[in-house]
Design an enzyme around this catalytic site. Structure first.
Site, PDB file in Angstrom:
ATOM      1  N   PHE A 137       0.869  -1.184   0.000  1.00 42.27           N
ATOM      2  CA  PHE A 137       0.000   0.000   0.000  1.00 42.27           C
ATOM      3  C   PHE A 137       0.903   1.231   0.000  1.00 42.27           C
ATOM      4  CE2 PHE A 137      -2.355   3.491   1.933  1.00 42.27           C
ATOM      5  CZ  PHE A 137      -3.467   3.511   1.116  1.00 42.27           C
ATOM      6  N   ASP A 222       9.239   2.674   1.754  1.00 42.93           N
ATOM      7  CA  ASP A 222       8.053   3.405   2.182  1.00 42.93           C
ATOM      8  C   ASP A 222       7.906   3.175   3.683  1.00 42.93           C
ATOM      9  OD1 ASP A 222       5.570   4.330   2.882  1.00 42.93           O
ATOM     10  OD2 ASP A 222       4.511   3.483   1.149  1.00 42.93           O
ATOM     11  N   LYS A 251       2.553   9.828   8.357  1.00 43.07           N
ATOM     12  CA  LYS A 251       1.832   9.401   9.559  1.00 43.07           C
ATOM     13  C   LYS A 251       2.396   9.959  10.885  1.00 43.07           C
ATOM     14  CE  LYS A 251      -0.958   5.793   7.727  1.00 43.07           C
ATOM     15  NZ  LYS A 251      -0.643   5.083   6.487  1.00 43.07           N
TER      16      LYS A 251
HETATM   17  C1  PLP Z   1      -0.862   5.365   5.023  1.00 38.97           C
HETATM   18  C2  PLP Z   1       0.198   4.963   4.064  1.00 38.97           C
HETATM   19  C3  PLP Z   1       0.419   5.670   2.865  1.00 38.97           C
HETATM   20  C4  PLP Z   1      -0.484   6.806   2.408  1.00 38.97           C
HETATM   21  O1  PLP Z   1      -0.477   7.875   3.290  1.00 38.97           O
HETATM   22  P1  PLP Z   1      -1.586   9.032   3.143  1.00 38.97           P
HETATM   23  O2  PLP Z   1      -1.170  10.054   4.139  1.00 38.97           O
HETATM   24  O3  PLP Z   1      -2.912   8.412   3.414  1.00 38.97           O
HETATM   25  O4  PLP Z   1      -1.502   9.522   1.746  1.00 38.97           O
HETATM   26  C5  PLP Z   1       1.466   5.276   2.063  1.00 38.97           C
HETATM   27  N1  PLP Z   1       2.255   4.244   2.397  1.00 38.97           N
HETATM   28  C6  PLP Z   1       2.074   3.540   3.527  1.00 38.97           C
HETATM   29  C7  PLP Z   1       2.998   2.426   3.857  1.00 38.97           C
HETATM   30  C8  PLP Z   1       1.032   3.865   4.392  1.00 38.97           C
HETATM   31  O5  PLP Z   1       0.826   3.143   5.499  1.00 38.97           O
END
Ligand code: PLP
Length: 407
Positions: A137, A222, A251
């Site tokens: 994701f 990521d 986050k």
């Molecule tokens: C939450 C998340 C995203 C996306 O972040 P947003 O602030 O919702 O755009 C991307 N990569 C990972 C691993 C995430 O957990």
């Protein structure tokens, strides 16, 4: 008609979320207070965002002090608070350069642009493709959706951004076989969060580093969910002893204030010259004040060691619950306070039962519920959460609504 479509929506918000019928009016530490007066123990933490819980006095003070001085000036000018936050992130990571943005998807999108530009800048414009992993994701913009290739997320949104090749998470042979003369980079979450708290083997991450070095690819992590102390180290890659060439954060970075960033080595960032990228809000003084305040706490002596100790305590207690109620919960997974309980019963029902008893969690892929307490969680709150989980397990499948009081 699908069940989700039968929910009558009376407000004008686009009904893109399956929201619980629950609203909060204030929070304090690990607790949220609902508009109906009930108190909830918050192991959702705004989906791993409220790293320091709710209304942390140091964050509140930093935000209020900055709010009275200056909110936004744009990147037409120098922003000293941004320089300071960047210097601190650089000092505590592999990176030399930082770009601030406002969300996780924007940060990952930045990584993708950086990787393409890196090779273009070095005279290899044919290298633009990025290898990603199944179950990933990376956010909800068109390009981050194209990277993750989750069929449920992309349906109806085509055509997607071209240039992504997907391999199985954890499989180095498949990854090697997918590399061509057009490959620019490999993009991986050290722990797949939304995908179901799937922890990458440290050997896999070390293998990725070796393969990227061998083929001249950039390694992109990521760490939007895993970063900023969530796993008990400042960044999850530290556990494997390998560094990426660039990584995305968001986050936990703003502790609840919208803030993202991507970081890179000098060499990886070589193409990101004046005029190549931008964000109007990115790095504004309000966000930077909060980001610096978050780091004040995370970098304090002993804070992350304490997170590790608490994580071990919580994990041990969850393991005992799994051993006792194998018909309800099958496995504990995760790293630090990024924990998942793989359910045997449906995870969304399990999460709803926990909520009825005052514990908030987040469902994830592979029938997992995520336990993401704020990093400032206390031992008594861990015990209380485990009590609630135990009671829900003990009472399963009795669903007659007869609820004991939750001490
Ligand atoms: C939450 C998340 C995203 C996306 O972040 P947003 O602030 O919702 O755009 C991307 N990569 C990972 C691993 C995430 O957990």
């Amino acid at each position: 008609m699908a069940e989700s479509e039968t929910v009558s929506v009376t407000d004008p918000l686009m009904p893109t979320y399956a929201r619980a019928d629950l609203a909060f009016e204030r929070g304090e530490g690990a607790y949220l207070y609902a508009t109906d007066g009930r108190r909830y123990l918050d192991f959702a933490a705004g989906i791993a965002v409220n790293a320091l819980g709710h209304a942390h006095p140091h964050l509140v003070a930093a935000l209020n002090a900055q709010a009275a001085k200056l909110w936004h000036v744009s990147n037409l000018f120098r922003i000293p608070e941004a320089v300071r936050l960047a210097e601190r992130l650089v000092a505590h990571s592999f990176a030399d350069r930082v770009f601030f943005c406002n969300s996780g998807a924007e940060a990952v999108e930045g990584l993708i642009k950086l990787a393409r530009k890196h090779h273009h800048h070095a005279g290899r414009p044919e290298r633009y493709r990025i290898i990603t992993c199944s179950g990933a994701f990376h956010g909800r913009t068109l390009t981050t959706l194209s990277a993750a290739q989750n069929p449920k997320h992309v349906e109806g949104f085509g055509p997607l951004t071209e240039g992504f090749d997907q391999v199985a998470f954890g499989n180095l042979n498949e990854l090697r076989a997918a590399i061509t003369g057009e490959t620019a980079a490999v993009l991986v979450e050290p722990v797949q969060g939304e995908g179901g708290i799937r922890v990458a083997d440290p050997d896999y991450l070390r293998g990725l580093r070796a393969v990227c070095d061998e083929y001249g690819l950039l390694l992109l992590f990521d760490e939007v969910q895993t970063g900023l102390g969530r796993t008990g180290r400042l960044f999850a890659y530290e556990w494997a002893g390998v560094a990426p060439d660039a990584m995305a954060l968001a986050k936990g970075l703003g502790g609840g204030f919208p803030l993202g960033a991507f970081l890179a080595t000098e060499s990886a960032a070589a193409g990101m010259t004046a005029g190549t990228h931008g964000s109007t809000f990115g790095g504004n003084p309000l966000a930077m004040a909060v980001g610096n305040a978050v780091l004040d706490v995370l970098l304090a002596d002993g804070f992350l060691e304490d997170v590790q100790a608490k994580a071990q305590d919580l994990r041990g207690k969850l393991e005992r619950i799994v051993a006792r109620y194998p018909a309800v919960v099958g496995e504990v997974r995760g790293l630090g306070l990024l924990l998942g309980l793989r359910c045997v019963v449906p995870n969304t029902t399990f999460a709803a039962r926990l909520r009825e008893r005052g514990l908030l969690v987040v469902p994830a892929g592979e029938n997992v519920v995520r336990l993401l307490p704020p990093l400032v969680i206390g031992a008594a709150e861990i015990d209380k959460a485990c009590d609630i989980i135990t009671r829900v397990c003990a009472d399963w499948p009795r669903e007659d609504g007869a609820q004991e009081a939750t001490a």
